[in-house]
Design a protein around this motif. Structure first.
Motif, PDB file in Angstrom:
ATOM      1  N   PHE A  15     -25.327   6.503 -14.583  1.00 40.12           N
ATOM      2  CA  PHE A  15     -26.280   5.873 -13.673  1.00 40.12           C
ATOM      3  C   PHE A  15     -27.070   4.816 -14.451  1.00 40.12           C
ATOM      4  CE2 PHE A  15     -30.347   5.582 -11.458  1.00 40.12           C
ATOM      5  CZ  PHE A  15     -29.983   5.575 -10.129  1.00 40.12           C
ATOM      6  N   ASP A  16     -27.041   3.575 -14.004  1.00 40.99           N
ATOM      7  CA  ASP A  16     -27.727   2.508 -14.734  1.00 40.99           C
ATOM      8  C   ASP A  16     -28.531   1.584 -13.829  1.00 40.99           C
ATOM      9  OD1 ASP A  16     -25.756   1.126 -13.444  1.00 40.99           O
ATOM     10  OD2 ASP A  16     -24.750   0.397 -15.252  1.00 40.99           O
ATOM     11  N   ARG A  17     -28.702   1.961 -12.585  1.00 40.46           N
ATOM     12  CA  ARG A  17     -29.413   1.124 -11.627  1.00 40.46           C
ATOM     13  C   ARG A  17     -30.828   0.798 -12.105  1.00 40.46           C
ATOM     14  NH1 ARG A  17     -28.733   0.041  -6.168  1.00 40.46           N
ATOM     15  NH2 ARG A  17     -26.806   1.279  -6.202  1.00 40.46           N
ATOM     16  N   HIS A  18     -31.429   1.727 -12.857  1.00 40.06           N
ATOM     17  CA  HIS A  18     -32.819   1.582 -13.299  1.00 40.06           C
ATOM     18  C   HIS A  18     -32.984   0.676 -14.511  1.00 40.06           C
ATOM     19  CE1 HIS A  18     -30.897   4.653 -15.654  1.00 40.06           C
ATOM     20  NE2 HIS A  18     -31.915   4.765 -16.478  1.00 40.06           N
ATOM     21  N   PHE A  19     -31.900   0.240 -15.119  1.00 35.61           N
ATOM     22  CA  PHE A  19     -32.025  -0.586 -16.321  1.00 35.61           C
ATOM     23  C   PHE A  19     -32.741  -1.909 -16.033  1.00 35.61           C
ATOM     24  CE2 PHE A  19     -28.220   1.427 -18.764  1.00 35.61           C
ATOM     25  CZ  PHE A  19     -28.995   2.542 -18.998  1.00 35.61           C
ATOM     26  N   ALA A  20     -32.732  -2.360 -14.792  1.00 34.03           N
ATOM     27  CA  ALA A  20     -33.409  -3.611 -14.441  1.00 34.03           C
ATOM     28  C   ALA A  20     -34.928  -3.499 -14.575  1.00 34.03           C
ATOM     29  CB  ALA A  20     -33.040  -4.014 -13.010  1.00 34.03           C
ATOM     30  N   VAL A  21     -35.462  -2.261 -14.489  1.00 35.42           N
ATOM     31  CA  VAL A  21     -36.912  -2.075 -14.639  1.00 35.42           C
ATOM     32  C   VAL A  21     -37.228  -1.324 -15.927  1.00 35.42           C
ATOM     33  CG1 VAL A  21     -37.363  -2.156 -12.173  1.00 35.42           C
ATOM     34  CG2 VAL A  21     -36.825   0.049 -13.227  1.00 35.42           C
ATOM     35  N   TRP A  22     -36.254  -1.237 -16.829  1.00 28.34           N
ATOM     36  CA  TRP A  22     -36.432  -0.522 -18.096  1.00 28.34           C
ATOM     37  C   TRP A  22     -37.549  -1.176 -18.913  1.00 28.34           C
ATOM     38  CZ3 TRP A  22     -34.309   4.007 -19.447  1.00 28.34           C
ATOM     39  CH2 TRP A  22     -34.381   4.401 -20.781  1.00 28.34           C
ATOM     40  N   PRO A  23     -38.397  -0.376 -19.587  1.00 33.34           N
ATOM     41  CA  PRO A  23     -39.491  -0.958 -20.385  1.00 33.34           C
ATOM     42  C   PRO A  23     -38.980  -1.952 -21.421  1.00 33.34           C
ATOM     43  CG  PRO A  23     -39.781   1.413 -20.150  1.00 33.34           C
ATOM     44  CD  PRO A  23     -38.429   1.103 -19.590  1.00 33.34           C
ATOM     45  N   GLU A  24     -39.657  -3.065 -21.527  1.00 31.84           N
ATOM     46  CA  GLU A  24     -39.271  -4.085 -22.503  1.00 31.84           C
ATOM     47  C   GLU A  24     -39.383  -3.529 -23.925  1.00 31.84           C
ATOM     48  OE1 GLU A  24     -41.371  -7.712 -22.045  1.00 31.84           O
ATOM     49  OE2 GLU A  24     -40.962  -7.889 -19.883  1.00 31.84           O
ATOM     50  N   ASN A  25     -38.505  -3.993 -24.782  1.00 34.43           N
ATOM     51  CA  ASN A  25     -38.495  -3.644 -26.216  1.00 34.43           C
ATOM     52  C   ASN A  25     -38.143  -2.180 -26.495  1.00 34.43           C
ATOM     53  OD1 ASN A  25     -39.386  -6.312 -26.808  1.00 34.43           O
ATOM     54  ND2 ASN A  25     -41.497  -5.667 -26.402  1.00 34.43           N
ATOM     55  N   LEU A  26     -37.641  -1.456 -25.490  1.00 31.35           N
ATOM     56  CA  LEU A  26     -37.172  -0.095 -25.737  1.00 31.35           C
ATOM     57  C   LEU A  26     -35.654  -0.052 -25.588  1.00 31.35           C
ATOM     58  CD1 LEU A  26     -39.629   2.397 -23.951  1.00 31.35           C
ATOM     59  CD2 LEU A  26     -39.442   1.880 -26.381  1.00 31.35           C
ATOM     60  N   PRO A  27     -34.962   0.612 -26.516  1.00 37.78           N
ATOM     61  CA  PRO A  27     -33.500   0.731 -26.392  1.00 37.78           C
ATOM     62  C   PRO A  27     -33.136   1.735 -25.302  1.00 37.78           C
ATOM     63  CG  PRO A  27     -34.267   2.063 -28.221  1.00 37.78           C
ATOM     64  CD  PRO A  27     -35.474   1.318 -27.707  1.00 37.78           C
ATOM     65  N   LYS A  35     -44.431   3.559  -9.976  1.00 39.23           N
ATOM     66  CA  LYS A  35     -44.533   3.721  -8.531  1.00 39.23           C
ATOM     67  C   LYS A  35     -45.289   5.008  -8.244  1.00 39.23           C
ATOM     68  CE  LYS A  35     -40.478   1.014  -7.201  1.00 39.23           C
ATOM     69  NZ  LYS A  35     -39.284   0.927  -6.313  1.00 39.23           N
ATOM     70  N   LYS A  36     -46.106   4.971  -7.211  1.00 39.08           N
ATOM     71  CA  LYS A  36     -46.939   6.126  -6.888  1.00 39.08           C
ATOM     72  C   LYS A  36     -46.117   7.219  -6.217  1.00 39.08           C
ATOM     73  CE  LYS A  36     -50.996   3.149  -6.437  1.00 39.08           C
ATOM     74  NZ  LYS A  36     -51.973   2.537  -5.518  1.00 39.08           N
ATOM     75  N   GLN A  37     -46.502   8.461  -6.522  1.00 41.92           N
ATOM     76  CA  GLN A  37     -45.843   9.646  -5.954  1.00 41.92           C
ATOM     77  C   GLN A  37     -44.331   9.572  -6.149  1.00 41.92           C
ATOM     78  OE1 GLN A  37     -47.481   9.781  -1.936  1.00 41.92           O
ATOM     79  NE2 GLN A  37     -49.175  11.021  -2.681  1.00 41.92           N
ATOM     80  N   CYS A  38     -43.971   9.206  -7.380  1.00 43.49           N
ATOM     81  CA  CYS A  38     -42.573   8.971  -7.749  1.00 43.49           C
ATOM     82  C   CYS A  38     -42.266   9.719  -9.034  1.00 43.49           C
ATOM     83  CB  CYS A  38     -42.357   7.462  -7.927  1.00 43.49           C
ATOM     84  SG  CYS A  38     -40.766   6.997  -8.637  1.00 43.49           S
ATOM     85  N   LEU A  39     -41.054  10.277  -9.142  1.00 44.45           N
ATOM     86  CA  LEU A  39     -40.670  10.999 -10.352  1.00 44.45           C
ATOM     87  C   LEU A  39     -40.488  10.071 -11.534  1.00 44.45           C
ATOM     88  CD1 LEU A  39     -37.973  13.445  -8.901  1.00 44.45           C
ATOM     89  CD2 LEU A  39     -40.449  13.743  -9.021  1.00 44.45           C
ATOM     90  N   GLY A  40     -40.141   8.824 -11.274  1.00 38.20           N
ATOM     91  CA  GLY A  40     -39.865   7.863 -12.334  1.00 38.20           C
ATOM     92  C   GLY A  40     -38.384   7.540 -12.406  1.00 38.20           C
ATOM     93  N   ILE A  41     -37.977   7.000 -13.541  1.00 39.26           N
ATOM     94  CA  ILE A  41     -36.577   6.654 -13.769  1.00 39.26           C
ATOM     95  C   ILE A  41     -36.025   7.528 -14.899  1.00 39.26           C
ATOM     96  CG2 ILE A  41     -36.916   4.265 -12.992  1.00 39.26           C
ATOM     97  CD1 ILE A  41     -36.999   3.379 -15.926  1.00 39.26           C
ATOM     98  N   PRO A  42     -34.707   7.732 -14.947  1.00 39.07           N
ATOM     99  CA  PRO A  42     -34.141   8.531 -16.037  1.00 39.07           C
ATOM    100  C   PRO A  42     -34.460   7.907 -17.396  1.00 39.07           C
ATOM    101  CG  PRO A  42     -32.532   8.206 -14.287  1.00 39.07           C
ATOM    102  CD  PRO A  42     -33.683   7.297 -13.981  1.00 39.07           C
ATOM    103  N   VAL A  43     -34.882   8.738 -18.349  1.00 40.21           N
ATOM    104  CA  VAL A  43     -35.248   8.232 -19.670  1.00 40.21           C
ATOM    105  C   VAL A  43     -34.016   8.137 -20.568  1.00 40.21           C
ATOM    106  CG1 VAL A  43     -37.620   9.029 -19.485  1.00 40.21           C
ATOM    107  CG2 VAL A  43     -35.904  10.555 -20.455  1.00 40.21           C
TER     108      VAL A  43
END
Length: 558
Positions: free
Chosen positions: A2-14, A365-373
């Protein structure tokens, strides 16, 4: 993957993090070597340096080995947050054994299960809960209890308001098998060779399920290390100069990882509280320039409700976050106004030793689990067919990653049911129903398991039912949740009494009995007597029907 979240991945983190090929004990060794005189723990103004922390850990580990604790043995750790919890946790690991953290709210009947399941011969217990375990010493395999009094680690000059159990002086021990904490440390024993590595078992946090009996989640040093390292990398201010306010209980994986193991890994400072108190927390943030605070929603709400909160300097905080329950939007906005920080929500379970998902700080995002780390592959599947679902489709959340547990202790059948194979990889079935959006953020909508979330405390109805059946007047009971203004939801017991007891036992009698038999957060706040419970054609109690009826009745009344 699953990589859909990579577009919002924190900058400068691998996207990938390499996990150290060492034990958790090595983290303390390294920090003590690097920062010997640096504060490791500040406990109500009393400072313990990394050098002293390691000295006491080694001394206690050596003493545990003189009591017969060997590699792979399980040792119960039964106390509130205190320096002794941290020392005990790492001493057990240094003795090559496995930590079994126990909720200090548990009573004797509940402790029986943990002792029977783990076959522990030694327990580390706090003075205020020692009486609960005394009846069990010598009744099974339990032979020794090392008893800690929190006041041994208190600065007598502190001006902080101390909880009663922290103020209490050490009491004399007259029970056979009981050993004073100070005596164990002062014996000055040296532990033998460190024999455990990354793939040896380290910690068994217990998680309950629909069977009612709590299950030990088998975690290795590697899986515990994973969320420890992940959390440090994800958060700002997570390095050696970080100052972490510790208010979440250490027996729970969120507090254990975010406010104990992670700071020790980096050599940061832990500002430790035994019990939550909003004024003390604000004072400590100001006094020690706390940079990070992981909490549950109810703590944040309580802090904000203090009319004096704006008089405290909280500007040192760099991140605030947590999980356990969704953060209400209005509370999040009020917290942002006070601190300038967005509340960062995350998601994890005992089986994942804390977070598999966290919101990116730059775009939460509010009331959200987040993205896979890092290195976590999460999907959503149809619960019945196992078919993978797409954007916005509700199904069961499953996860594959380095922090996933090895299975349930002594429960191979339940372990097998907890996993499903997808794309050639084992995925853990969380039992939580949810979905992900176009950007790869995950949201939860329901739980497959019968869990009640009361102010962040997880109550498993089947476990409470099994304890209530010990009451001689109870013929049948069913535990459900009821809406509660402050806790979100609370525990309700639908009870059928034996015919001979119907006129002799009241609802309050049942509640009072429960208070003596189980942890306070599990105690039913509401008891409703019924002539019978609804049943399915196969004879099973229809708990879901009772649950839906309870919430529908309350909604129509509001």
């Amino acid at each position: 993957m699953f990589d859909r979240h990579f577009a919002v991945w924190p900058e400068n983190l691998p996207h990938h993090l390499t996990i150290p090929e060492t034990s958790l004990c090595t983290n303390l060794d390294v920090s003590a070597l690097r920062y010997p005189e640096k504060p490791a723990i500040i406990y109500y103004d009393h400072t313990i340096t990394y050098r002293e922390l390691k000295r006491q850990v080694d001394a206690l580990a050596g003493y545990l080995q003189t009591l017969g604790v060997d590699k792979g043995d399980r040792v119960l750790l039964y106390m509130q947050n205190a320096p002794q919890f941290i020392i005990g946790y790492y001493a057990i690991l240094r003795a090559n054994a496995i930590v079994v953290p126990i909720n200090p709210m548990n009573r004797t009947a509940e402790l029986e299960h943990y002792l029977e399941d783990t076959q522990a011969t030694v327990t580390l217990a706090a003075q205020e809960v020692f009486a609960n375990i005394v009846p069990l010493i010598g009744t099974r395999q339990l032979r020794h209890v090392i008893v800690a009094s929190y006041s041994d680690y208190i600065d007598p000059q502190t001006d902080l308001d101390l909880p009663a159990e922290v103020r209490a002086p050490a009491q004399p021990l007259q029970t056979e098998g009981a050993i004073a904490w100070r005596d164990a440390i002062d014996a000055g024993k040296t532990p033998g060779e460190l024999l455990v590595g990354p793939d040896d078992l380290a910690v068994f946090p217990y998680s309950s399920g629909t069977t009612g009996a709590p299950k030990g989640c088998m975690h290795t040093h590697r899986s515990v290390m994973a969320t420890c390292v992940h959390g440090v990398a994800w958060r700002s201010g997570g390095g050696s100069e970080g100052i972490i306010l510790s208010t979440l209980p250490y027996f729970h994986v969120t507090g254990m990882q975010g406010a104990m193991n992670a700071p020790i890994y980096t050599g940061a400072c832990i500002v430790l509280m035994t019990r939550w108190d909003r004024r003390t927390a604000a004072t400590l943030i100001q006094r020690y320039q706390v940079t990070s605070w992981t909490n549950i929603v109810t703590m944040a709400i309580d802090l904000l409700s203090d009319p004096e909160v704006e008089s405290f300097d909280l500007s040192s905080l760099q991140n605030i976050g947590g999980g356990g329950a969704a953060m209400p939007e209005a509370v999040s906005d009020k917290l942002f106004k006070l601190t300038g920080l967005r509340y960062i929500e995350g998601y994890g379970l005992s089986e994942t030793i804390a977070a598999t998902h966290i919101n990116p700080a730059e775009k939460p995002k509010k009331q959200c689990l987040g993205i896979p780390v890092f290195d976590v592959d999460s999907r959503v599947i149809d619960q019945e067919t196992g078919k993978e679902l797409g954007v916005g489709e509700v199904g069961e959340i499953i996860s594959h990653g380095p922090q996933i547990f090895q299975g349930y202790w002594n429960r191979p059948e339940e372990t097998e049911k907890a996993f499903i194979e997808l794309d050639g990889k084992p995925f853990f079935r969380t039992g939580d129903m949810g979905y992900y959006d176009e950007e790869g953020y995950f949201f939860i909508v329901d739980r497959v398991k019968r869990m009640i979330n009361a102010s962040g405390f997880k109550v498993w109805p089947a476990e409470v039912e099994s304890l209530m059946y010990r009451h001689p007047a109870i013929q049948e009971c069913c535990i459900i949740s009821a809406p509660h203004e402050r806790r979100g939801e609370t525990v309700k017991a639908c009870v059928v009494l034996n015919a001979k007891d119907k006129d002799n036992v009241s609802e309050d009698d049942i509640i009072t009995w429960c208070k003596n038999e189980m942890a306070a957060y599990k105690v039913p706040q509401i008891v409703e007597f019924r002539d019978e419970l609804p049943r399915s054609p196969t004879g099973k109690v229809m708990w879901r029907a009772l649950q839906e009826q309870e919430w529908a009745t309350n909604e129509s009344a509001s």
